[in-house]
Write an enzyme that holds these catalytic residues in place. Structure first.
Site: not given
Length: 281
Positions: A31-32, A36-37, A61, A155, A187, A189
């Site tokens: 989410g958020n 990119g998503h 995680q 990842q 990102s 973040r």
């Protein structure tokens, strides 16, 4: 777009599509969402008949001192963005749905060696949490193809390895990192950064570009990395790691290996940012 927390409803909808011979693409997220998503969703729509997304902030995680509780949750805005981008089915489980017996009693998936270094060394247990939840989501959705961003390079390699090792019939596709105009990798973040920090953070990509250029010109790998670390420190970063690895398997670079990847993790204030750059020397 159908939104549900129920595993059974996901499986029933997938079964309906499967009986028609239609293909499924899957994009798991926390989410958020950012561009990119959305790029992953749009690319998924080009590669399959139907696109399934998930939003799950996976507690397994996150480490004890990490930002699980503070991680931004923007479900309503995310739902609109996913629907507009072409997702038809959204899975939004809660932790008790994914881990009904609790995380301590959960069977887990762990990818050895490749998951124990770099971010795996800095964040013990992180990739075990990633591999476990992705494996569970794959078993719930059972897609033909799943798409992930290359920003999380380690990842992506772990998920590819897991799929190969467990003989899962899923094609894993990595999509190029989407960047802001400054070069900073998008990102979730990034929202933790102040305006000034965000400007400074663009140095991460610039530093990787400089390392790549130096190596291509014949510079010592160790010297290029040391200069890069100093450049990050001078720009206000606290480096976690900055390393050159074999892009095929993340092994240490030896003579004769030309497909390389720079992997970086560094703190800007309290925010940990990661990035990478693949290149041929």
């Amino acid at each position: 777009m159908i939104t549900t927390q129920e595993i059974q409803q996901i499986r029933e909808q997938i079964r309906t599509w499967r009986t028609k011979g239609e293909t499924i693409a899957f994009v798991p997220t926390m989410g958020n969402l950012h561009l990119g998503h959305i790029t992953l969703i749009k690319e998924a729509a080009k590669r399959a008949d139907h696109v399934v997304a998930s939003i799950f902030v996976n507690p397994m995680q996150f480490g004890a001192n990490e930002d699980l509780d503070a991680y931004p949750r923007t479900l309503e805005a995310d739902k609109l963005a996913l629907s507009d981008a072409g997702a038809e089915l959204l899975f939004t489980p809660t932790p008790d749905i994914i881990y009904p017996k609790g995380m301590e009693q959960q069977t887990y998936v762990e990818v050895p060696k490749i998951g124990d270094q770099l971010c795996g060394a800095s964040r013990p247990g992180h990739f075990r949490g990633v591999a476990t939840v992705v494996c569970k989501l794959f078993n719930i959705v059972q897609p033909d193809i799943a798409l992930f961003g290359r920003k999380d390079f380690q990842q992506l390699m772990i998920i590819k390895t897991m799929v190969e090792d467990l003989s899962l019939p899923i094609e894993i596709v990595g999509i190029d990192t989407i960047r802001e105009t400054s070069g900073l990798a998008m990102s979730s973040r990034n929202g933790y950064l102040s305006t000034a920090q965000k400007s400074q953070a663009a140095v991460l990509k610039q530093t990787m570009d400089q390392i790549s250029s130096a190596v291509k010109q014949g510079a010592s790998l160790d010297l290029a990395i040391e200069n890069g670390k100093q450049a990050l420190i001078d720009s206000g970063f606290t480096p976690d790691y900055l390393e050159l690895r074999n892009a095929k398997d993340l092994s240490l670079v030896t003579d004769g290996q030309d497909e390389l990847v720079i992997l970086a993790a560094a703190y800007m204030g309290n925010t940990r940012l990661i990035d990478n750059l693949c290149f041929t020397r």
